[in-house]
Design an enzyme around this catalytic site. Structure first.
Site, PDB file in Angstrom:
ATOM      1  N   ARG A   1     102.021  75.244  58.317  1.00  0.00           N
ATOM      2  CA  ARG A   1     101.947  74.666  56.969  1.00  0.00           C
ATOM      3  C   ARG A   1     102.088  75.754  55.903  1.00  0.00           C
ATOM      4  O   ARG A   1     102.689  75.540  54.854  1.00  0.00           O
ATOM      5  CB  ARG A   1     100.652  73.871  56.810  1.00  0.00           C
ATOM      6  CG  ARG A   1     100.672  73.004  55.561  1.00  0.00           C
ATOM      7  CD  ARG A   1      99.535  72.017  55.513  1.00  0.00           C
ATOM      8  NE  ARG A   1      98.254  72.687  55.450  1.00  0.00           N
ATOM      9  CZ  ARG A   1      97.081  72.067  55.530  1.00  0.00           C
ATOM     10  NH1 ARG A   1      97.041  70.755  55.707  1.00  0.00           N
ATOM     11  NH2 ARG A   1      95.956  72.736  55.463  1.00  0.00           N
TER      12      ARG A   1
ATOM     13  N   LYS B   1     100.507  73.489  49.969  1.00  0.00           N
ATOM     14  CA  LYS B   1      99.127  73.889  49.652  1.00  0.00           C
ATOM     15  C   LYS B   1      99.179  75.102  48.720  1.00  0.00           C
ATOM     16  O   LYS B   1      98.993  76.246  49.136  1.00  0.00           O
ATOM     17  CB  LYS B   1      98.367  74.200  50.951  1.00  0.00           C
ATOM     18  CG  LYS B   1      96.854  74.161  50.750  1.00  0.00           C
ATOM     19  CD  LYS B   1      96.136  73.947  52.061  1.00  0.00           C
ATOM     20  CE  LYS B   1      94.649  74.140  51.952  1.00  0.00           C
ATOM     21  NZ  LYS B   1      93.988  73.098  51.160  1.00  0.00           N
TER      22      LYS B   1
ATOM     23  N   GLU C   1      96.149  60.527  47.501  1.00  0.00           N
ATOM     24  CA  GLU C   1      95.047  61.129  48.262  1.00  0.00           C
ATOM     25  C   GLU C   1      93.849  61.351  47.357  1.00  0.00           C
ATOM     26  O   GLU C   1      93.881  61.022  46.168  1.00  0.00           O
ATOM     27  CB  GLU C   1      95.483  62.400  48.975  1.00  0.00           C
ATOM     28  CG  GLU C   1      95.975  63.503  48.066  1.00  0.00           C
ATOM     29  CD  GLU C   1      96.415  64.735  48.861  1.00  0.00           C
ATOM     30  OE1 GLU C   1      95.929  64.975  49.972  1.00  0.00           O
ATOM     31  OE2 GLU C   1      97.259  65.467  48.320  1.00  0.00           O
TER      32      GLU C   1
HETATM   33  N1  PLP Z   1      94.727  67.191  50.795  1.00  0.00           N
HETATM   34  C1  PLP Z   1      94.512  68.261  50.025  1.00  0.00           C
HETATM   35  C2  PLP Z   1      95.038  68.252  48.637  1.00  0.00           C
HETATM   36  C3  PLP Z   1      93.803  69.367  50.536  1.00  0.00           C
HETATM   37  O1  PLP Z   1      93.558  70.429  49.776  1.00  0.00           O
HETATM   38  C4  PLP Z   1      93.328  69.329  51.858  1.00  0.00           C
HETATM   39  C5  PLP Z   1      92.629  70.468  52.423  1.00  0.00           C
HETATM   40  O2  PLP Z   1      93.197  71.293  53.076  1.00  0.00           O
HETATM   41  C6  PLP Z   1      93.589  68.187  52.622  1.00  0.00           C
HETATM   42  C7  PLP Z   1      94.289  67.136  52.062  1.00  0.00           C
HETATM   43  C8  PLP Z   1      93.147  68.105  54.041  1.00  0.00           C
HETATM   44  O3  PLP Z   1      93.967  68.890  54.859  1.00  0.00           O
HETATM   45  P1  PLP Z   1      93.429  69.522  56.193  1.00  0.00           P
HETATM   46  O4  PLP Z   1      92.914  68.395  57.017  1.00  0.00           O
HETATM   47  O5  PLP Z   1      94.612  70.168  56.811  1.00  0.00           O
HETATM   48  O6  PLP Z   1      92.363  70.476  55.822  1.00  0.00           O
HETATM   49  C1  COI Z   2      90.161  72.381  52.952  1.00  0.00           C
HETATM   50  O1  COI Z   2      89.776  71.283  53.363  1.00  0.00           O
HETATM   51  O2  COI Z   2      90.302  73.365  53.666  1.00  0.00           O
HETATM   52  C2  COI Z   2      90.502  72.561  51.588  1.00  0.00           C
HETATM   53  O3  COI Z   2      91.436  73.245  51.325  1.00  0.00           O
HETATM   54  C3  COI Z   2      89.666  72.002  50.577  1.00  0.00           C
HETATM   55  C4  COI Z   2      89.432  72.997  49.556  1.00  0.00           C
HETATM   56  C5  COI Z   2      90.444  73.173  48.542  1.00  0.00           C
HETATM   57  C6  COI Z   2      88.076  73.414  49.296  1.00  0.00           C
END
Ligand code: PLP
Ligand code: COI
Length: 339
Positions: free
Chosen positions: A80, A183, A219
């Site tokens: 990612r 991200k 989201e």
């Molecule tokens: N959506 C956003 C905007 C996020 O910052 C995160 C955190 O990483 C997620 C979703 C969840 O992603 P993940 O499950 O890969 O942590």
């Molecule tokens: C995560 O779930 O790892 C995120 O990135 C959330 C965060 C921005 C605190």
């Protein structure tokens, strides 16, 4: 050595012993360096400072009952971060360098990996940014990749319990063809005003609709959304949300638990039909949603009347945590056990 109150950790920053760094210049990545300082020296014209050439990742390491440390789906975070580099024209961090740096950061800070019983984890934060100077709007030629770690408890106060969310139609987090799927720091800067406003009004999180039509669910803050109805796990398909690794894992676990899975556009009007709803992410794990208030439309969608999480959220949560802590077999090959 200072005593850490593992059971009462929130989701905050704590200094740990070491961070790992590598710099990219002349077209290649340098050796991994180990640093003790939390600070860095940065060029005043670095592209990350001026033009937001930056991305980050978030993953966790868990200590099992057997004392062993397990890192969850590290390769997916590496890939990612490579996508984020495509979206921002930054140098890509090779998967091997990403994984080596993460493992090194965890091992060198092993004393900060919370004990099994605490239910806390070690949060790992890789960050990549343009460190070389530009004054025209152009990508840098030098980049820095840093991995630091910090022990964390639950993202939302109280951990696995329901909280209220809010839709505020006057704010967007990302544009339909924009950066929401990467991200990158700018997305989070763009969410601060709405997030603070939601907190002031007593909500734990803001809930975004698609920016173009305000008709579909995107989201929630820093987590993906899922709803449950008719034994089906339903989660939005949208080009402006971050592809969550937790959500991807829950879709697999839902099938394992005998549920159907649908990843599709989810109209906001469908909220009324869900029996359960949750937000999912590395930090959020599963945060079951008590209710979603549509602030402008003066409507409420209620998913829990007594504050407790629904039965499917509960099962998914325990299954996921079980795999992460090593209590359940890692049937999908998601876990790296450190030696
Ligand atoms: N959506 C956003 C905007 C996020 O910052 C995160 C955190 O990483 C997620 C979703 C969840 O992603 P993940 O499950 O890969 O942590
Ligand atoms: C995560 O779930 O790892 C995120 O990135 C959330 C965060 C921005 C605190």
């Amino acid at each position: 050595m200072e005593q850490i109150d593992w059971k009462n950790l929130g989701f905050g920053y704590m200094k740990t012993d070491h961070n790992i760094r590598s710099t990219y210049s002349n077209g290649k990545w340098g050796e991994l360096e180990v640093h003790e300082s939390e600070f860095l020296s940065l060029h005043i014209a670095a592209t990350s400072l001026h033009y937001g050439q930056e991305s980050f990742e978030g993953l966790k390491a868990f200590r099992g009952k057997d004392g062993k440390i397990r890192i969850f789906r590290m390769k997916d975070n590496a890939l990612r971060m490579q996508d984020s580099s495509e979206g921002t024209l930054m140098a890509k961090v090779p998967v091997e360098i990403f994984e080596e740096a993460v493992i090194k950061a965890v091992k060198l800070n092993e004393r900060f990996v919370p004990p099994y019983e605490s239910g806390a984890a070690l949060y790992i934060r890789p960050v990549l940014f343009g460190s070389g100077p530009q004054i025209g709007v152009k990508p840098a030629t030098e980049y820095m990749f840093i991995v630091f770690v910090t022990p964390v408890g639950p993202y939302f106060k109280g951990g696995f319990q329901t909280t209220p969310f809010v839709i505020m139609r006057e704010y967007d987090r990302s544009a339909p063809l924009g950066m929401g799927k990467y991200k990158v720091g700018g997305n989070y800067a763009a969410s601060l005003v709405a997030g603070e406003r939601a907190h002031e009004l007593g909500y734990s999180n803001i809930f975004y609709l698609d920016a173009k039509e305000k008709k579909y669910i995107d989201e929630c803050g820093a987590a993906n959304f899922f709803g449950i109805k008719n034994n089906t796990y339903i989660t939005p398909k949208s080009a402006s949300i971050l592809p969550s690794i937790t959500n991807k894992s829950l879709m697999v676990l839902a099938v394992d638990l005998g549920l159907k899975v649908e990843q599709r556009a989810v109209p906001v009007d469908e909220l009324i039909t869900f029996e359960e709803a949750g937000a999912c992410g590395t930090a959020a794990v599963i945060s079951p949603i008590e209710r979603i208030d549509d602030y402008n439309e003066k409507k409420s969608y209620i998913f829990s009347h007594d504050g407790s999480p629904g039965p499917i959220c509960d099962k998914l949560y325990h299954k996921l945590r079980g795999i992460q802590y090593g209590d359940e077999p890692d049937e999908h090959g998601w876990v790296t056990v450190l030696d």
